[in-house]
Write an enzyme that holds these catalytic residues in place. Structure first.
Site, short mmCIF file in Angstrom:
data_model
loop_
_atom_site.label_atom_id
_atom_site.label_comp_id
_atom_site.label_asym_id
_atom_site.label_seq_id
_atom_site.Cartn_x
_atom_site.Cartn_y
_atom_site.Cartn_z
N SER A 38 -1.82 -24.40 51.76
CA SER A 38 -1.97 -25.85 51.87
C SER A 38 -1.23 -26.45 50.68
CB SER A 38 -3.45 -26.21 51.88
OG SER A 38 -3.63 -27.61 51.92
N TYR A 58 3.31 -35.73 54.74
CA TYR A 58 3.03 -34.39 54.21
C TYR A 58 1.59 -34.32 53.73
CZ TYR A 58 3.29 -30.17 51.37
OH TYR A 58 3.05 -28.91 50.84
N LYS A 85 -1.46 -31.89 55.30
CA LYS A 85 -2.23 -30.93 54.51
C LYS A 85 -3.71 -31.29 54.47
CE LYS A 85 1.12 -28.13 53.52
NZ LYS A 85 1.16 -26.78 54.13
#
Length: 274
Positions: free
Chosen positions: A134, A148, A152
């Protein structure tokens, strides 16, 4: 006793480093990449201890086929390191629909397909360890990485849930949460949105300035020993931060969050109604 480790995104960066370290110490590795020619030298050096497979984690059917091949070849899977993913840089405002979908497709859905493909094998074994790469940006955020960050955050929720659903079956899960490292992630592997909205220039300038400090970026090779220690642990953590920036930032972030939660305690409890 040697382990059988399945690693996605093994052609470069963390995946390549960790695959080589595992092979070097005698483990067996199923290494996947979009382009397996990048793994040819490892096959020439380690022979039958490595199985190289072409894999695009966006393709669910391909992921299931790869896992079947790995199980048939090695007989079992002890550890899964899902490392495939990329970074999309740019403001949320300037991100196209296609870019947003592609970011979620690889980083989130790719992780989901890998987990769904390996879980039947691990359930049958009543053992296994899913290690999901992660980011500390799955716990906090930075500007210019909105999609992004979101991918995650989603991965964090997914893997934590899988851990709670499978613990009674002997399956362990760990989320690895690195800060920035000097890999291709912010370079050749990165995707950039358009950047023509002038209102965001100050944000872009501040972001660029923060990245100019070489101390910001961890040394990828320094992660090898911690990751091997994680793989060998009988009681691995649910989360493992990698890098001093991640450690210090998250200490501060969680401290501030707890303080804010406490300051609104009465309002939160009153909202329950009884």
């Amino acid at each position: 006793m040697s382990k059988i480790v399945f690693i996605t995104g093994a052609s470069k960066g963390f995946g390549r480093l960790w695959a080589e370290a595992l092979l070097k110490r005698g483990d067996k590795v199923a290494a996947t990449a979009r382009n397996t020619s990048a793994l040819q030298d490892l096959y020439e050096k380690y022979g039958d201890n490595i199985l190289t497979l072409q894999l695009d984690v966006n393709n669910r059917e391909e992921v299931f086929e790869a896992v079947e091949k790995i199980e048939n070849h090695f007989g079992k899977i002890d550890v899964v390191i899902n490392n495939a993913g990329f970074g999309l840089f740019g403001t949320t405002d300037e991100t196209t629909e296609q870019q947003a979908r592609e970011q979620m497709e690889t980083n989130f859905f790719g992780s989901l397909w890998v987990a769904q493909a390996v879980l039947p094998v691990l359930r049958k074994q009543k053992s296994g360890h899913i290690i999901q790469v992660s980011s500390f940006l799955g716990l906090t955020t930075l500007p210019l990485l909105g999609l992004y960050n979101a991918s995650k955050f989603a991965v964090e929720g997914l893997i934590e849930t899988i851990g709670s659903e499978t613990a009674h079956l002997g399956i362990k899960t760990t989320l690895i949460e690195p800060n920035g490292f000097a890999t291709d992630w912010a370079g050749a592997s990165a995707v950039q949105t358009r950047s023509d909205i002038e209102d965001y220039n100050p944000v872009r300038a501040a972001f660029a300035e923060s990245g100019d400090n070489p101390d910001t970026w961890g040394k990828p090779e320094a992660t090898v020993k911690p990751v091997l220690e994680l793989i060998d642990s009988q009681n691995p953590p649910q989360r493992l931060l990698l890098g001093k920036i991640a450690f210090h930032v998250m200490n501060e972030v969680y401290g501030n969050r707890l303080q804010e939660i406490q300051s609104w305690k009465e309002v939160s409890i009153a909202a329950h109604g009884h």
